[in-house]
Design a protein around this motif. Sequence first.
Motif, PDB file in Angstrom:
ATOM      1  N   GLY A  36       3.965 -11.735  -2.729  1.00  0.00           N
ATOM      2  CA  GLY A  36       4.459 -10.647  -3.554  1.00  0.00           C
ATOM      3  C   GLY A  36       3.457 -10.270  -4.634  1.00  0.00           C
ATOM      4  N   GLU A  37       3.358  -8.974  -4.889  1.00  0.00           N
ATOM      5  CA  GLU A  37       2.492  -8.434  -5.946  1.00  0.00           C
ATOM      6  C   GLU A  37       1.063  -8.958  -5.843  1.00  0.00           C
ATOM      7  OE1 GLU A  37       4.356  -8.920  -9.767  1.00  0.00           O
ATOM      8  OE2 GLU A  37       6.008  -7.580  -9.239  1.00  0.00           O
ATOM      9  N   SER A  38       0.501  -8.884  -4.635  1.00  0.00           N
ATOM     10  CA  SER A  38      -0.864  -9.390  -4.418  1.00  0.00           C
ATOM     11  C   SER A  38      -1.857  -8.298  -4.039  1.00  0.00           C
ATOM     12  CB  SER A  38      -0.855 -10.443  -3.305  1.00  0.00           C
ATOM     13  OG  SER A  38      -0.425  -9.878  -2.067  1.00  0.00           O
ATOM     14  N   ASP A  40      -3.638  -4.469  -4.353  1.00  0.00           N
ATOM     15  CA  ASP A  40      -3.921  -3.370  -5.278  1.00  0.00           C
ATOM     16  C   ASP A  40      -3.762  -2.002  -4.629  1.00  0.00           C
ATOM     17  OD1 ASP A  40      -5.092  -4.741  -7.836  1.00  0.00           O
ATOM     18  OD2 ASP A  40      -6.054  -5.748  -6.143  1.00  0.00           O
ATOM     19  N   ARG A  76       5.703  -2.250  -0.359  1.00  0.00           N
ATOM     20  CA  ARG A  76       6.089  -2.173  -1.769  1.00  0.00           C
ATOM     21  C   ARG A  76       6.288  -3.562  -2.368  1.00  0.00           C
ATOM     22  NH1 ARG A  76      10.030  -1.899  -5.541  1.00  0.00           N
ATOM     23  NH2 ARG A  76       9.825  -0.248  -7.132  1.00  0.00           N
ATOM     24  N   ASP A  77       6.871  -4.471  -1.609  1.00  0.00           N
ATOM     25  CA  ASP A  77       7.058  -5.838  -2.103  1.00  0.00           C
ATOM     26  C   ASP A  77       5.719  -6.510  -2.388  1.00  0.00           C
ATOM     27  OD1 ASP A  77       9.792  -5.562  -1.830  1.00  0.00           O
ATOM     28  OD2 ASP A  77       9.864  -6.508   0.141  1.00  0.00           O
ATOM     29  N   LYS A  80       1.008  -4.887  -6.267  1.00  0.00           N
ATOM     30  CA  LYS A  80       1.023  -5.195  -7.692  1.00  0.00           C
ATOM     31  C   LYS A  80       1.738  -4.064  -8.444  1.00  0.00           C
ATOM     32  CE  LYS A  80      -3.316  -7.818  -7.690  1.00  0.00           C
ATOM     33  NZ  LYS A  80      -4.716  -7.879  -8.200  1.00  0.00           N
ATOM     34  N   PRO A  81       2.235  -4.312  -9.645  1.00  0.00           N
ATOM     35  CA  PRO A  81       2.909  -3.248 -10.391  1.00  0.00           C
ATOM     36  C   PRO A  81       2.048  -2.003 -10.580  1.00  0.00           C
ATOM     37  CG  PRO A  81       3.376  -5.363 -11.391  1.00  0.00           C
ATOM     38  CD  PRO A  81       2.344  -5.619 -10.325  1.00  0.00           C
ATOM     39  N   LYS A 157       4.130   2.139  -7.237  1.00  0.00           N
ATOM     40  CA  LYS A 157       5.268   1.267  -7.537  1.00  0.00           C
ATOM     41  C   LYS A 157       5.862   1.596  -8.901  1.00  0.00           C
ATOM     42  CE  LYS A 157       6.448  -3.585  -6.760  1.00  0.00           C
ATOM     43  NZ  LYS A 157       5.894  -4.894  -6.327  1.00  0.00           N
TER      44      LYS A 157
END
Length: 323
Positions: A36-38, A40, A76-77, A80-81, A157
């Motif tokens: 998750g969130e890895s 760019d 999306r999961d 990264k934010p 995101k």
Amino acid sequence: MQDALGQLRSGRLCYRTEMGAQFSGDSLELLAELPGESVDLFVTSPPFPLLRPKAYGNEDQESYVAWLSSFAKLARDALKPTGSLVIDIGGAYQRGVPVRSLHQYRALLAFVDEIGYHLAEEFYWYNPSKLPSPIEWVNKRKIRAKDAVNTVWWLSKTEYPKADVSRVRVPYSKSMERLLADPSRHYTPKARPSEHNIGEAFATNNGGALPSNLLAIPNSQSNDAYFRACRLLGVTGHPARFPARLPEFFIEMTTDPGDLVVDFFSGSNTTGRVAETLGREWLSFELDRKYAALSISRFVEDWNPAKIKQVVAAIEDGGAIAL
């Protein structure tokens, strides 16, 4: 990238380079294994729902949005934010009539309304070298114009993804070059009828103009390393390749050196090659192992034909190569 590689089962690895890795397998499975969130940036071009079946596989129009949304949810999961999803989707006609399908717009609405993406900006890729299609409506009956533009959705995101448009400036027009050479002769700072206030800073040379969201990029390359490898091996390459300048634009605009770029419909792996050239880490996923194997040719231009043929065959048979 190392965290992501640790999650992906190595049995599907095709090859690794200094900056990235090409995998072959179901992208839904591979996306689900990313931490998750890895990531760019995801930049990809999925199979379009064309009426004529293609060798690389394409979904029918009825199920297309649901099919593509399943990939977008997993992407999306993994974002990264501050990350982005850039997806190139071409148009198509409905079966038997000269009326356009709305699949790319329905997909966009599903991404935003159902999955939770934000539309950072819509782009349009104009390909001046695109052949006229479909033949029935354009060439034969001549009741529709040549379709030469793809929609490219830049999704994010959050409302403020990482981006810097100054990195992708374009050459100034001839008139702007004349103005910069002698500003006092060509314009006077003042408010224009459009209510835009053009000040003295307008005459500053910034090394190029800011780009528009219309990207004019011909897709006519025929003698790069990939094409040369196809010819020497006597094989047909992936039939749906986008030009290097398309992923290059978004990689430069939305990522920094060392960031992770992922393409989950990688085809001939143009994205991975561009990412490596730009100093970004990358992962590419391709369902067809033959296409994935052949894409190694983008990274081994100095190899002799016999060695390329040997390595491609080894990857097709399940081997993995470290470059």
